[in-house]
Motif scaffolding. Structure first.
Motif, short mmCIF file in Angstrom:
data_model
loop_
_atom_site.label_atom_id
_atom_site.label_comp_id
_atom_site.label_asym_id
_atom_site.label_seq_id
_atom_site.Cartn_x
_atom_site.Cartn_y
_atom_site.Cartn_z
N UNK A 119 0.81 -1.22 0.00
CA UNK A 119 0.00 0.00 0.00
C UNK A 119 0.84 1.26 0.00
N UNK A 120 2.01 1.20 0.65
CA UNK A 120 2.68 2.46 0.94
C UNK A 120 4.08 2.64 0.40
N UNK A 121 4.49 1.88 -0.60
CA UNK A 121 5.87 1.97 -1.09
C UNK A 121 5.88 2.78 -2.38
N UNK A 122 6.26 4.07 -2.34
CA UNK A 122 6.15 4.92 -3.53
C UNK A 122 7.11 4.55 -4.65
N UNK A 123 8.20 3.85 -4.35
CA UNK A 123 9.20 3.48 -5.35
C UNK A 123 8.97 2.08 -5.92
N UNK A 124 7.83 1.47 -5.58
CA UNK A 124 7.51 0.14 -6.10
C UNK A 124 7.02 0.27 -7.53
N UNK A 125 7.83 -0.20 -8.47
CA UNK A 125 7.49 -0.05 -9.89
C UNK A 125 6.45 -1.08 -10.33
N UNK A 126 6.55 -2.29 -9.80
CA UNK A 126 5.58 -3.31 -10.17
C UNK A 126 5.65 -4.46 -9.17
N UNK A 151 -4.87 0.22 -4.28
CA UNK A 151 -3.67 1.03 -4.02
C UNK A 151 -3.05 1.57 -5.31
N UNK A 152 -3.62 1.19 -6.46
CA UNK A 152 -3.11 1.62 -7.77
C UNK A 152 -1.65 1.21 -7.96
N UNK A 153 -1.32 0.00 -7.50
CA UNK A 153 0.02 -0.55 -7.69
C UNK A 153 -0.01 -1.43 -8.95
N UNK A 154 0.84 -1.10 -9.91
CA UNK A 154 0.91 -1.90 -11.13
C UNK A 154 1.36 -3.32 -10.78
N UNK A 155 0.66 -4.30 -11.34
CA UNK A 155 1.05 -5.69 -11.06
C UNK A 155 0.90 -6.54 -12.31
N UNK A 156 1.61 -7.65 -12.31
CA UNK A 156 1.60 -8.57 -13.44
C UNK A 156 1.54 -10.00 -12.91
N UNK A 207 13.42 -9.45 -18.90
CA UNK A 207 13.33 -8.24 -19.73
C UNK A 207 12.27 -7.29 -19.21
N UNK A 208 11.14 -7.81 -18.76
CA UNK A 208 10.10 -6.98 -18.18
C UNK A 208 10.63 -6.22 -16.98
N UNK A 209 11.37 -6.92 -16.12
CA UNK A 209 11.92 -6.28 -14.91
C UNK A 209 12.98 -5.26 -15.28
N UNK A 210 13.84 -5.59 -16.24
CA UNK A 210 14.90 -4.66 -16.64
C UNK A 210 14.33 -3.35 -17.16
N UNK A 211 13.19 -3.43 -17.84
CA UNK A 211 12.57 -2.22 -18.37
C UNK A 211 12.10 -1.28 -17.26
N UNK A 212 11.93 -1.80 -16.04
CA UNK A 212 11.47 -0.99 -14.91
C UNK A 212 12.65 -0.41 -14.12
N UNK A 213 13.85 -0.81 -14.44
CA UNK A 213 15.02 -0.40 -13.66
C UNK A 213 15.50 0.99 -14.04
N UNK A 214 15.05 1.52 -15.16
CA UNK A 214 15.55 2.81 -15.61
C UNK A 214 15.01 3.92 -14.75
#
Length: 214
Positions: A119-126, A151-156, A207-214
């Motif tokens: 719920x509360x981690x602002x730097x959580x990309x996915x 929480x509007x947290x992007x998930x896959x 590759x999906x995770x690497x795209x979020x590291x930028x």
């Protein structure tokens, strides 16, 4: 990722390979919300029911068989475990949920910690929600999807243990899962089918995770 452009697709996969070719290290285990590291580095998290294979998947992704502690006993992960590759990206292994044999007081603590994190981690990309392909989405998984949507947290969704199914059965579970998340606002539409033992889908997930590291 559009797979019709073979060169772009190969380059996309290569970014994932390079990220996970780095030596990943265990950073810390966190048992309370006030012990979480500063939220100044991008993070991805792995969530799922107990014994869904989170630790095995992390080990398979990194090519390090003992990085994340694995066990045949459900409920072994009881804290947030942080892993780092030195690339401005942290991977977080969350406590498994849905484990009924642990004392209820302990389960409540793990669950509260995990939900507070999501719920509360602002730097959580996915958040990657791992689902056992043999069983599909269970009520506890749907509760977690509700939380992530709210929480509007992007998930896959990442299906695990796909080597246990024959292709027709796997196609059926992928299709059913796609329908289940079709109208969920925070869900990434692509479902990744993986096997920690057979390496199925690991290059795509990297590759999906690497795209979020930028």
């Amino acid at each position: 990722m559009n797979t019709t452009d073979s060169d772009a697709y190969a380059a996309w996969l290569e970014t994932g390979r390079l990220l996970f070719a780095r030596p990943w290290v265990f950073v810390r285990g966190v048992a309370s919300s006030d012990a979480m590291p500063a939220a100044d580095v991008a993070e991805v998290a792995f969530a799922g029911r107990s014994n869904v294979g989170k630790s095995s998947l992390i080990n398979a992704l990194t090519g390090q068989t003992t990085l994340a502690r694995t066990s045949n006993t459900p409920g072994r992960t009881r804290q947030l475990n942080y892993f780092d590759s030195g690339s401005r990206l942290l991977a977080v292994d969350l406590p498994g949920y849905g484990y009924a044999r642990a004392p209820k007081s302990e389960v409540a603590v793990w669950t509260r910690l995990m939900f507070h994190y999501l719920r509360g981690r602002p730097n959580l990309r996915r958040a990657y929600l791992l689902v056992d392909a043999r069983h599909g989405l269970k009520p506890a998984d749907l509760d977690t999807l509700d939380l992530l949507d709210k929480a509007a947290v992007s998930y896959q969704i990442v299906l695990t243990k796909c080597d246990k199914l024959k292709p027709p059965a796997l196609d059926t579970i992928v299709a059913a899962t796609a329908v289940a998340i079709g109208k969920r606002p925070a869900a990434h539409p692509e479902i990744i089918a993986t096997s920690s033992h057979g390496s199925q889908g690991l290059d795509i997930l990297r590759a999906e995770i690497a795209a979020l590291a930028d």
